[in-house]
Every structure is written in C-alpha cells, then in structure tokens.
Design an enzyme around this catalytic site. Structure first.
Site, PDB file in Angstrom:
ATOM      1  N   LYS A 147       0.857  -1.187   0.000  1.00  0.00           N
ATOM      2  CA  LYS A 147       0.000   0.000   0.000  1.00  0.00           C
ATOM      3  C   LYS A 147       0.893   1.238   0.000  1.00  0.00           C
ATOM      4  O   LYS A 147       1.276   1.767   1.043  1.00  0.00           O
ATOM      5  CB  LYS A 147      -0.930  -0.016   1.210  1.00  0.00           C
ATOM      6  CG  LYS A 147      -1.963  -1.138   1.151  1.00  0.00           C
ATOM      7  CD  LYS A 147      -2.877  -1.132   2.365  1.00  0.00           C
ATOM      8  CE  LYS A 147      -3.871  -2.281   2.325  1.00  0.00           C
ATOM      9  NZ  LYS A 147      -4.735  -2.333   3.530  1.00  0.00           N
ATOM     10  N   LYS A 179      -3.871 -14.723  -0.343  1.00  0.00           N
ATOM     11  CA  LYS A 179      -4.789 -14.017   0.541  1.00  0.00           C
ATOM     12  C   LYS A 179      -6.146 -14.719   0.556  1.00  0.00           C
ATOM     13  O   LYS A 179      -6.348 -15.734  -0.126  1.00  0.00           O
ATOM     14  CB  LYS A 179      -4.888 -12.551   0.114  1.00  0.00           C
ATOM     15  CG  LYS A 179      -3.543 -11.819   0.222  1.00  0.00           C
ATOM     16  CD  LYS A 179      -3.639 -10.386  -0.220  1.00  0.00           C
ATOM     17  CE  LYS A 179      -4.361  -9.504   0.796  1.00  0.00           C
ATOM     18  NZ  LYS A 179      -3.589  -9.358   2.041  1.00  0.00           N
ATOM     19  N   GLU A 209      -2.193 -15.994   4.061  1.00  0.00           N
ATOM     20  CA  GLU A 209      -2.925 -15.243   5.076  1.00  0.00           C
ATOM     21  C   GLU A 209      -4.015 -16.128   5.674  1.00  0.00           C
ATOM     22  O   GLU A 209      -4.779 -16.756   4.947  1.00  0.00           O
ATOM     23  CB  GLU A 209      -3.554 -14.005   4.423  1.00  0.00           C
ATOM     24  CG  GLU A 209      -4.465 -13.196   5.315  1.00  0.00           C
ATOM     25  CD  GLU A 209      -5.167 -12.098   4.525  1.00  0.00           C
ATOM     26  OE1 GLU A 209      -4.511 -11.093   4.214  1.00  0.00           O
ATOM     27  OE2 GLU A 209      -6.361 -12.265   4.212  1.00  0.00           O
ATOM     28  N   ASP A 230      -3.892 -12.643  10.281  1.00  0.00           N
ATOM     29  CA  ASP A 230      -4.622 -11.413   9.971  1.00  0.00           C
ATOM     30  C   ASP A 230      -5.675 -11.078  11.032  1.00  0.00           C
ATOM     31  O   ASP A 230      -6.529 -11.917  11.367  1.00  0.00           O
ATOM     32  CB  ASP A 230      -5.305 -11.557   8.606  1.00  0.00           C
ATOM     33  CG  ASP A 230      -5.893 -10.251   8.123  1.00  0.00           C
ATOM     34  OD1 ASP A 230      -5.252  -9.203   8.287  1.00  0.00           O
ATOM     35  OD2 ASP A 230      -7.014 -10.281   7.570  1.00  0.00           O
TER      36      ASP A 230
END
Length: 293
Positions: A147, A179, A209, A230
């Site tokens: 990000k 993910k 994840e 997570d």
C-alpha cells in the site's frame, strides 16, 4: 546515528541513482511547465549567487537527501550541494540538513521538488522509527506493505529502511502471498499452497494469510514458508506462536497502531506489517532559507 533494528547489518540502505534521477527529472518537468519559473526569472538577476540552507523544523528521521541533491544538480550541475546529515539520522528542530551554493535562480527553481521528496520520505522514515522504537525490546520487526502511492513504492520502501523497518515484497512478482480471496477461489488453504508450490521456483517464498487457528494449523501442515496472522488479537497470536514452535515465519497484520503494536510484538511473532508507515505518515516539516551574509 542511522536508525536501525535488531538484525540489521552495517550496510546502509541505498537506491539506484538512475531511479532517483528519472523520478526527479519528471517532477522538475511537472513543476517548470511550459515557461519555467517565471516568478524567479522575473525577480532575480540571471547571474545572482546565493547560499541556501535546508533545515528541519521538527524532530524526525531524515530521508531523501539524494533526491534533493539530484533536483539541484539537474537544474544546474554547477550548484554545490553539501549534505550535512545522512539518510536515516535522527535530527532535532532547527538542525541543518544540507547547504546549496551557486546560481540563485537555479536554487529557487529546484527548491520545491527537493523539499517535496525530502518531506515525504522523511515523514515515512520518522513514522516508521516511531513504530520500531515501540518494539525494540522484542524480536519482532516492523515491515511495510504494497500500500504505497503509485510510482513511489521503491522510494517509500527505502524510507522504511531508513527508519529502521523491514521491507515486505515489492510487487506481485517477487514472492507469493496467498490471501483470503485466493483461498476462496482455489478451494481452501491446502489446495492453494500445493498449487503455489507446484508453480513457484525453488527460490520463491510462499506466504499465506489466515484468519483463525483452524486455517493456521492447516497452513502449517501444508508447510507454508510464512504465515500471515490477519486481524488476530494478542491472545490468539500467542496461541499461534506456541503451536508454531518455530516451524514457519509468523507475521501479524491488520489494524495495528502505536497503541497496539507493543502487545502484538510481545506475543513472539517474527514480523508485524502495517500500511500506516507508508500511507498514514505525515510529512516532516523541512524548510529552505537563503543564508543572508
């Protein structure tokens, strides 16, 4: 002194000069537009000379001196740029960061681009250092994510390193991170990991994840290299660390801030990733002032 974390070597982070020059050249073109710096050209004699000082207005960690150097050099190679601190050094309010001497028009025309890069990158380095300081008594390392502002990823990640943090993957091509959506389409944790291992080269790490202990244990059984835990609270993270017993590298992520990172680090995870260090960092206030004799 250069900001650092446990496990850092003596080598300082660096960036290819070509990347810096290309980015700074584009920024100067954007700023100069079609007619150049008409304010400076209208008010300053063509042969006027000046010395300018770049200084920090607040406490922080410096980053981006190479970008400032490039901005002044690309405007006028005859300008003399002297860095007074190195990237990664912590500075106090009022501390001088660099000195530029030469043609006054060139200095003033490059000023904003030089400061924009230094303020933005120093902000990331400073914010990162704040997170790092909170976990420095644990083994956990603070790392970034993908990000980042488009076009600025390599630079933002360099700033993270200058702040004492670690880099996660740079893009979609240098590591596999499975993910939740990948798991959903692949048909489960085991299916996703086995498919990734069959596809990847032997040098490519596989991270997955997970959002609970059931998925975590399945990922362990499938021998994932790294497991991203997570949005798990400290209690659940601590259980995962115990179950893991050193088999996989563990990374915690999800909504981690200054108020929670220490508790997360104390659970025994290896890495803590947060997008805040690249997406929420305020700029460091840096100014340029003409030195009056």
């Amino acid at each position: 002194m250069m900001a650092h974390s446990p496990g850092d070597t003596a080598f300082l982070p660096s960036l290819p000069q070509l990347l810096i020059d290309d980015a700074v050249r584009a920024a100067l073109r954007e700023d100069l537009g079609r007619a150049g710096d008409i304010t400076t050209n209208a008010t300053i004699a063509e042969d006027a000379k000046a010395t300018a000082i770049l200084s920090s207005r607040e406490m922080g960690t410096v980053c981006g001196t190479g970008f400032a150097r490039a901005a002044f050099a690309l405007i006028d190679p005859a300008l003399k740029f002297e860095a007074l601190v190195r990237d990664g050094e912590k500075v106090s309010p009022g501390e001088k960061l660099a000195r530029v001497t030469g043609n006054a028009r060139a200095i003033l025309s490059a000023e904003r681009v030089a400061l924009n890069y230094m303020m933005h990158l120093s902000g990331i380095a400073t914010y990162t250092a704040r997170f790092v300081d909170l976990v420095n008594e644990t083994k956990a390392r603070v790392c970034d994510t993908r990000k980042t502002i488009p076009g600025m990823r390599a630079f933002a990640k360099y700033a993270v390193k200058c702040g004492g943090g670690a880099n996660h993957r740079f893009g979609l091509d240098d590591a596999i991170l499975i993910k939740d959506n990948h798991i959903a389409v692949a048909g489960g944790v085991t299916n996703a990991i086995e498919a990734a291992r069959a596809y990847a080269g032997h040098l490519v790490k596989i991270e997955i994840e997970v959002d609970g202990l059931a998925q975590f244990e399945e990922a362990l059984a499938a021998k994932a290299d790294v497991i991203l835990l997570d949005n798990m609270g400290p209690e659940l993270l601590e259980k995962a660390v115990g179950i893991n017993a050193g088999r996989a590298i563990l990374e915690a992520s999800g909504g981690i801030g200054f108020d929670t990172i220490k508790a997360v680090a104390q659970t025994g995870v290896d890495y803590i990733s947060t997008s805040k260090i690249t997406m929420a960092a305020p700029t460091l206030d840096i100014g340029l002032d003409i030195e009056i004799a």
